[in-house]
Scaffold this active site. Structure first.
Site, PDB file in Angstrom:
ATOM      1  N   ASP A 130       0.911  -1.203   0.002  1.00 22.54           N
ATOM      2  CA  ASP A 130       0.087   0.162  -0.069  1.00 22.54           C
ATOM      3  C   ASP A 130       0.877   1.204   0.008  1.00 22.54           C
ATOM      4  OD1 ASP A 130      -2.273  -1.572   0.252  1.00 22.54           O
ATOM      5  OD2 ASP A 130      -2.154  -1.824   2.441  1.00 22.54           O
ATOM      6  N   VAL A 131       0.909   1.974  -1.038  1.00 22.15           N
ATOM      7  CA  VAL A 131       1.860   2.950  -1.418  1.00 22.15           C
ATOM      8  C   VAL A 131       1.072   4.319  -1.457  1.00 22.15           C
ATOM      9  CG1 VAL A 131       3.634   3.769  -3.050  1.00 22.15           C
ATOM     10  CG2 VAL A 131       3.176   1.376  -2.798  1.00 22.15           C
TER      11      VAL A 131
END
Length: 258
Positions: A130-131
């Site tokens: 998750d960026v």
């Protein structure tokens, strides 16, 4: 022939199916088992289900729910949420899941990728990152539903994950999640440059054209979407949907040669 995969992504919270925006404000949209049944009828390429409570609440994976999902699903199924050990992974595979998605656990302990891959095979081990964009440029990996900054550079981590035996990378843009204004193409480009592994992208699909743009640029890739496949219309009425075979073929052939 290998083809791009179009993948509905389902989030489970409090045993219900929800959708978020920027990983916040989870909106209830129905029953996950019912959604799986509908997606069966629509002959989806693959389905990804993420329990967004397990890690945050430090819970074991919900094996009862996983078994129900696996029993109902007639398509390849990827499950993520709360997996921290090889034993948990093996139990989940024993219930009929084809792929396990690992996130927070491998950020804290990267060697877990190798431990699980050695036991069940790399093709079944998926690493989810998750960026989020950093204020001064670049990207950073977050955990616990986007609440905890890890300080980790996603591009360096995916290279390590590939060396440790990951079979696929899922890149999820927190900034684009639920916004339905298109994928972060810059992020996708940078990830594709770093690894040769199969990859799936998530976060931002507002139309089939958004999916087509990713396929046009990157060819054989997994393109995931949440809101696009659970909402319909300007007012976002809840309606499970997915392109039919001819729509999907047209989308792929129009945007991908080969």
């Amino acid at each position: 022939m290998l083809r791009p995969r179009i993948i509905p992504s389902l989030l489970v919270h409090d045993n219900g199916l929800v959708k978020t925006v920027n990983f916040k404000n989870a909106k209830y949209v129905g029953d996950p088992i019912n959604a799986v049944k509908i997606f069966n009828e629509k002959e989806v390429d693959e389905l990804a289900v993420f329990d967004i409570d397990a890690t945050v609440l430090n819970k074991e994976p919900d094996y009862a729910l996983i078994e129900k999902l696996a029993n109902q699903s007639r398509m390849p199924l990827c499950y993520g949420g709360g997996v921290k050990t090889v034993e948990q992974a093996q139990r989940i595979f024993g219930l009929g899941i084809e792929k396990i998605a690992l996130s927070s656990a491998v950020i804290n302990k990267p060697e877990l990728i190798m431990e699980i891959a050695d036991r069940v095979g790399s093709q079944s081990v998926i690493v989810v990152l998750d960026v989020k964009k950093k204020l001064l440029g670049g990207y950073e990996v977050y955990t616990h539903n986007g609440k905890k900054s890890s300080g980790i550079n996603p591009f360096k981590f995916i290279e390590e994950a590939e060396k440790l035996g990951a079979g696929e990378i899922i890149i999820n843009s927190i900034d684009q999640d639920g916004v339905m204004k298109g994928y972060d193409m810059n992020l996708i480009d940078k990830v594709r440059e770093k690894i040769s592994l199969p990859m799936t992208v998530l976060g931002g699909a507002g139309s089939l054209d958004d999916i087509g743009k990713v396929i046009n640029k990157h060819g054989i890739i997994g393109v995931g979407a949440g809101s696009l496949f659970v909402f319909k219309g300007v007012y976002k009425a809840v309606l499970i949907n997915y392109p039919n075979r001819s729509e999907k073929d047209e989308l792929i052939h129009k945007n991908h040669i080969g």
